[in-house]
Design a protein around this motif. Structure first.
Motif, PDB file in Angstrom:
ATOM      1  N   VAL A 285       4.934 -13.192   9.945  1.00 57.34           N
ATOM      2  CA  VAL A 285       3.126 -14.073  10.009  1.00 57.34           C
ATOM      3  C   VAL A 285       2.372 -12.991  10.652  1.00 57.34           C
ATOM      4  O   VAL A 285       2.439 -12.634  12.543  1.00 57.34           O
ATOM      5  CB  VAL A 285       2.292 -14.782   9.858  1.00 57.34           C
ATOM      6  N   LEU A 286       1.378 -11.871   9.867  1.00 58.94           N
ATOM      7  CA  LEU A 286       0.525 -11.077  10.320  1.00 58.94           C
ATOM      8  C   LEU A 286      -1.191 -12.323  10.116  1.00 58.94           C
ATOM      9  O   LEU A 286      -1.255 -12.342   8.718  1.00 58.94           O
ATOM     10  CB  LEU A 286       0.718 -10.172  10.111  1.00 58.94           C
ATOM     11  N   THR A 287      -1.820 -12.894  11.785  1.00 59.77           N
ATOM     12  CA  THR A 287      -2.888 -13.113  11.642  1.00 59.77           C
ATOM     13  C   THR A 287      -3.871 -12.637  10.806  1.00 59.77           C
ATOM     14  O   THR A 287      -4.508 -11.810  11.685  1.00 59.77           O
ATOM     15  CB  THR A 287      -3.063 -14.828  11.810  1.00 59.77           C
ATOM     16  N   ASP A 288      -5.059 -12.801  10.078  1.00 61.57           N
ATOM     17  CA  ASP A 288      -6.013 -12.941  10.003  1.00 61.57           C
ATOM     18  C   ASP A 288      -6.344 -11.028   9.923  1.00 61.57           C
ATOM     19  O   ASP A 288      -7.150 -10.608  10.547  1.00 61.57           O
ATOM     20  CB  ASP A 288      -7.123 -12.441  11.811  1.00 61.57           C
ATOM     21  N   VAL A 289      -5.671 -10.660   8.877  1.00 63.11           N
ATOM     22  CA  VAL A 289      -5.923  -9.885   8.143  1.00 63.11           C
ATOM     23  C   VAL A 289      -7.073  -8.972   7.419  1.00 63.11           C
ATOM     24  O   VAL A 289      -7.055 -10.206   6.794  1.00 63.11           O
ATOM     25  CB  VAL A 289      -4.829  -8.754   7.583  1.00 63.11           C
ATOM     26  N   MET A 290      -7.973  -7.638   7.932  1.00 68.65           N
ATOM     27  CA  MET A 290      -9.274  -8.158   6.761  1.00 68.65           C
ATOM     28  C   MET A 290      -8.687  -7.340   5.358  1.00 68.65           C
ATOM     29  O   MET A 290      -7.245  -6.801   5.406  1.00 68.65           O
ATOM     30  CB  MET A 290      -9.428  -6.591   7.460  1.00 68.65           C
ATOM     31  N   MET A 291      -8.442  -8.083   4.392  1.00 68.12           N
ATOM     32  CA  MET A 291      -8.160  -8.262   3.348  1.00 68.12           C
ATOM     33  C   MET A 291      -9.343  -6.894   2.637  1.00 68.12           C
ATOM     34  O   MET A 291      -9.516  -6.964   1.531  1.00 68.12           O
ATOM     35  CB  MET A 291      -8.095  -9.266   2.163  1.00 68.12           C
ATOM     36  N   ASN A 292     -10.897  -6.178   2.673  1.00 65.91           N
ATOM     37  CA  ASN A 292     -11.313  -5.764   2.187  1.00 65.91           C
ATOM     38  C   ASN A 292     -10.900  -4.944   1.358  1.00 65.91           C
ATOM     39  O   ASN A 292     -10.138  -3.934   1.297  1.00 65.91           O
ATOM     40  CB  ASN A 292     -12.508  -4.662   3.438  1.00 65.91           C
ATOM     41  N   PRO A 293     -11.327  -4.965  -0.609  1.00 68.57           N
ATOM     42  CA  PRO A 293      -9.972  -4.198  -0.957  1.00 68.57           C
ATOM     43  C   PRO A 293     -10.328  -3.109  -0.704  1.00 68.57           C
ATOM     44  O   PRO A 293      -9.456  -2.350  -1.191  1.00 68.57           O
ATOM     45  CB  PRO A 293     -10.988  -4.481  -2.274  1.00 68.57           C
ATOM     46  N   LEU A 294     -11.338  -2.100   0.004  1.00 63.51           N
ATOM     47  CA  LEU A 294     -11.681  -0.948   0.348  1.00 63.51           C
ATOM     48  C   LEU A 294     -10.195  -0.355   0.898  1.00 63.51           C
ATOM     49  O   LEU A 294     -10.551   0.792   1.489  1.00 63.51           O
ATOM     50  CB  LEU A 294     -12.832  -0.821   0.078  1.00 63.51           C
ATOM     51  N   ARG A 295      -9.703  -1.057   2.185  1.00 61.57           N
ATOM     52  CA  ARG A 295      -8.320  -1.786   2.636  1.00 61.57           C
ATOM     53  C   ARG A 295      -7.044  -1.763   2.231  1.00 61.57           C
ATOM     54  O   ARG A 295      -6.488  -1.571   3.133  1.00 61.57           O
ATOM     55  CB  ARG A 295      -8.691  -1.577   4.328  1.00 61.57           C
ATOM     56  N   THR A 296      -6.786  -2.490   0.938  1.00 58.95           N
ATOM     57  CA  THR A 296      -5.850  -3.104   1.337  1.00 58.95           C
ATOM     58  C   THR A 296      -4.889  -2.307  -0.004  1.00 58.95           C
ATOM     59  O   THR A 296      -4.107  -2.374  -0.395  1.00 58.95           O
ATOM     60  CB  THR A 296      -6.006  -4.213   0.328  1.00 58.95           C
ATOM     61  N   GLY A 297      -5.194  -0.985  -0.346  1.00 58.84           N
ATOM     62  CA  GLY A 297      -4.105   0.542  -0.618  1.00 58.84           C
ATOM     63  C   GLY A 297      -3.176   0.046  -0.116  1.00 58.84           C
ATOM     64  O   GLY A 297      -1.594  -0.388  -1.638  1.00 58.84           O
ATOM     65  N   MET A 345      -6.389   3.505   1.138  1.00 62.43           N
ATOM     66  CA  MET A 345      -4.562   3.385   1.889  1.00 62.43           C
ATOM     67  C   MET A 345      -5.235   4.466   3.411  1.00 62.43           C
ATOM     68  O   MET A 345      -3.761   5.457   3.161  1.00 62.43           O
ATOM     69  CB  MET A 345      -3.818   3.409   1.194  1.00 62.43           C
ATOM     70  N   ILE A 346      -6.069   5.528   2.992  1.00 59.00           N
ATOM     71  CA  ILE A 346      -6.156   6.876   3.522  1.00 59.00           C
ATOM     72  C   ILE A 346      -4.647   6.895   4.392  1.00 59.00           C
ATOM     73  O   ILE A 346      -4.648   8.060   4.791  1.00 59.00           O
ATOM     74  CB  ILE A 346      -7.260   7.881   3.979  1.00 59.00           C
ATOM     75  N   ASP A 347      -5.291   5.595   5.976  1.00 58.16           N
ATOM     76  CA  ASP A 347      -4.489   6.197   6.608  1.00 58.16           C
ATOM     77  C   ASP A 347      -3.139   5.732   6.812  1.00 58.16           C
ATOM     78  O   ASP A 347      -2.851   5.593   8.017  1.00 58.16           O
ATOM     79  CB  ASP A 347      -5.424   5.179   8.149  1.00 58.16           C
ATOM     80  N   GLU A 348      -2.726   5.087   5.932  1.00 54.63           N
ATOM     81  CA  GLU A 348      -1.923   3.757   5.758  1.00 54.63           C
ATOM     82  C   GLU A 348      -0.435   5.416   5.304  1.00 54.63           C
ATOM     83  O   GLU A 348       1.104   5.130   4.891  1.00 54.63           O
ATOM     84  CB  GLU A 348      -1.939   2.875   5.357  1.00 54.63           C
ATOM     85  N   TYR A 349      -1.195   6.120   4.559  1.00 55.80           N
ATOM     86  CA  TYR A 349       0.185   6.933   4.177  1.00 55.80           C
ATOM     87  C   TYR A 349       1.598   7.466   4.909  1.00 55.80           C
ATOM     88  O   TYR A 349       2.541   7.466   4.179  1.00 55.80           O
ATOM     89  CB  TYR A 349      -0.721   8.733   3.233  1.00 55.80           C
ATOM     90  N   PRO A 350       1.464   7.869   6.251  1.00 46.41           N
ATOM     91  CA  PRO A 350       2.668   8.263   7.213  1.00 46.41           C
ATOM     92  C   PRO A 350       3.133   6.800   7.107  1.00 46.41           C
ATOM     93  O   PRO A 350       4.736   7.128   6.602  1.00 46.41           O
ATOM     94  CB  PRO A 350       2.058   8.410   8.671  1.00 46.41           C
ATOM     95  N   VAL A 351       2.599   5.916   7.468  1.00 44.42           N
ATOM     96  CA  VAL A 351       3.927   4.679   7.518  1.00 44.42           C
ATOM     97  C   VAL A 351       4.618   3.945   5.073  1.00 44.42           C
ATOM     98  O   VAL A 351       5.457   3.876   5.260  1.00 44.42           O
ATOM     99  CB  VAL A 351       3.176   3.284   7.980  1.00 44.42           C
ATOM    100  N   LEU A 352       3.830   4.830   5.010  1.00 42.49           N
ATOM    101  CA  LEU A 352       4.101   4.378   3.435  1.00 42.49           C
ATOM    102  C   LEU A 352       5.548   5.455   3.129  1.00 42.49           C
ATOM    103  O   LEU A 352       6.013   4.600   2.435  1.00 42.49           O
ATOM    104  CB  LEU A 352       2.789   4.465   2.056  1.00 42.49           C
ATOM    105  N   ALA A 353       5.254   6.265   3.916  1.00 43.65           N
ATOM    106  CA  ALA A 353       6.370   7.340   3.908  1.00 43.65           C
ATOM    107  C   ALA A 353       7.425   7.049   4.376  1.00 43.65           C
ATOM    108  O   ALA A 353       8.858   6.945   3.517  1.00 43.65           O
ATOM    109  CB  ALA A 353       5.850   9.302   4.232  1.00 43.65           C
ATOM    110  N   VAL A 354       7.217   6.006   5.509  1.00 42.92           N
ATOM    111  CA  VAL A 354       8.608   5.413   5.933  1.00 42.92           C
ATOM    112  C   VAL A 354       9.254   4.391   5.344  1.00 42.92           C
ATOM    113  O   VAL A 354      10.901   4.245   4.861  1.00 42.92           O
ATOM    114  CB  VAL A 354       7.992   4.733   7.225  1.00 42.92           C
TER     115      VAL A 354
END
Ligand SMILES: O=C(O)C1=C[C@@H](OP(=O)(O)O)[C@@H](O)[C@H](O)C1
Ligand SMILES: C=C(OP(=O)(O)O)C(=O)O
Length: 464
Positions: A285-297, A345-354
């Motif tokens: 479980v990951l708590t208190d994660v920001m869910m701003n729609p411009l960050r949840t891609g 999701m701009i900063d998340e592509y490296p981990v999406l590739a994983v």
């Protein structure tokens, strides 16, 4: 308690200089195949919100109290720059800071160059902040930041009336910017989707008479707009076209100190999240994660891939949507990731590739040109890392296609190029690979997620 302005500040951990990375010996690490990850963790505060909380605290009248501030090197460098520009910045305890502001027209010329280390956000936002002030400041950073483009910010700022007194070739760092109190309000359409460029123009607009308008064809993270409103500015946000926004700021606002509670960073949460999805037997479980729609891609994409991510307790805290996320190991399938999702999701592509390396079939990530101007050329760095780990992939123009499967060999050493997200992504890959993955340097993880190693180990990750 440590005041960054005090003569003893240099001795405190919170104020220790970030300079030096990339110059000393590298710190390699290896992530090994791990048993199921388990536990409940809160990743550190959001980096984008942390930078902005300090900068708006600097511009406000009164004392802004910030809780949950990310104490990563990027943000600490911004804190030091706020102090150098005249604000009184004090660390009260872990994550709790106070900024006594100088008012929206009150910055003073710093005595020494401002060093932003590895941080594009810090340097670009602060150039905007200085542009409308009676201040001349020199901006610098590490070897990675010195390679990154600054013209994208200098173009609109100089059109408004700021002057570049000196710069390295191509308008790069180190550079000196001379602000002007006669800055002209402007209407500016950002040529690329960039929250940093948008924010620099809006921060300059604080010092300009009249209305500053920023138009973006694709909406990017809106933390600057939210914080302007929170600190009392007159700001209007309207839709523009199918995916864009038009933002209008009335110049020379009286900004008033306002408390900021920083939610957990979704871009940091992405690492344990993807780790739990790919390591069999995981349930975290990951708590208190920001869910701003411009960050949840990333979450949108992973759900399409078949990920088990349960949004447990969605609520609003400090003006942002936050939630606890329960994440379990999942069989993933390849998907098409459309280019218009990139800003979210701009900063998340490296981990999406994983994640894609463990998904059945092909995951096609489209429209990744902005990845080439991050802390490293992330498109090249991810492709090289995938190659070093035996994962089939192809770069076609600005698209990355990864062909995944149930098992991944692993390998390395993966070259991380002074890039925290490349280091963390490939360590995550190692946790689910047959032979583990080694990376050449983990030092830069401290820029955004200083507790990454102990937090991952506490969940059961084997990293040495
Ligand atoms: O405004 C911000 O806080 C950020 C904007 C994005 O950069 P760009 O504006 O270059 O897209 C992102 O990659 C960066 O990590 C943080
Ligand atoms: C791109 C990033 O940061 P910055 O642009 O602030 O260096 C990031 O953190 O992934």
């Amino acid at each position: 308690m440590t005041a960054l302005n005090s003569p003893s500040a240099g001795a405190s951990a919170a104020a220790s200089p970030a300079a030096g990375h990339g110059e000393g010996p590298a710190t390699p690490a290896t992530a090994r195949r791990s048993g199921g990850l388990e536990g409940r963790v809160r990743v550190p505060g959001d980096k984008s919100v942390s930078h902005r909380a300090l900068i708006f605290g600097m511009f406000a009248e009164g004392v802004t109290r910030i809780t949950g501030l990310l104490e990563g090197e990027d943000v600490l460098n911004t804190a030091k720059s706020c102090a150098a520009l005249g604000a009184k910045v004090t660390r009260l305890s872990e994550g709790t800071w106070e900024v006594e502001g100088v008012g929206a027209r009150g910055l003073s010329t710093p005595a020494a160059p401002l060093d932003f280390g590895n941080s594009g956000t810090g340097v670009r936002l602060m150039m905007g902040a200085v542009a409308g002030q009676n201040v001349t400041a020199t901006f610098d950073g590490d070897a990675s930041l010195r390679r990154r483009p600054m013209k994208r910010v200098l173009d609109p700022l100089t059109a408004m009336g700021a002057q570049v007194a000196s710069a390295a070739e191509g308008g790069r760092l180190p550079l000196s910017l001379k602000g002007s109190t006669a800055l002209k309000a402007t209407t500016y359409e950002t040529p690329m989707p960039s929250a940093q460029v948008k924010s620099a123009v809006l921060l300059a607009g604080i010092g300009a008479a009249g209305e500053t308008v920023v138009i973006e064809r694709e909406a990017t993270r809106d933390h600057t707009e939210r914080m302007l409103e929170h600190f009392g500015a007159d700001i209007r946000v309207e839709p523009h076209g199918a995916h864009g926004r038009r933002i209008t700021l009335k110049g020379r606002p009286a900004l008033k100190a306002a408390p900021v509670d920083v939610p957990a960073d979704p871009s940091s949460a992405a690492f344990p999240l993807v780790a739990a999805l790919i390591v069999p037997g995981s349930d975290i479980v990951l708590t208190d994660v920001m869910m701003n729609p411009l960050r949840t891609g990333l979450i949108t994409t992973l759900l399409e891939m078949g990920a088990s991510i349960e949004v447990v307790a969605e609520r609003t805290e400090g003006g942002e949507r936050v939630a606890d996320l329960r994440v379990r190991h999942s069989r993933l399938k390849g998907v098409e990731v459309p280019p218009e999702r990139a800003p979210a999701m701009i900063d998340e592509y490296p981990v999406l590739a994983v994640a894609a390396a463990f998904a059945d079939g092909v995951t096609a990530m489209r429209g990744l040109s902005e990845l080439r101007v991050k802390e490293s050329d992330r498109l090249a760095a991810v492709a090289d890392g995938l190659a070093a780990c035996g994962i089939a992939h192809e770069v076609k123009g600005d698209d990355l296609l990864v062909t995944g499967g149930a098992t991944v060999g692993g390998g390395g050493p993966v070259a991380t190029h002074m890039d925290h997200r490349i280091a963390m992504s490939f360590l995550v890959l190692g946790l689910a690979s047959e032979n583990g993955v080694s990376v050449d340097d983990v030092a830069f993880i401290a820029t955004s997620f200083p507790t990454f190693m102990p937090m991952m180990r506490a969940l059961g990750a084997v990293i040495d």
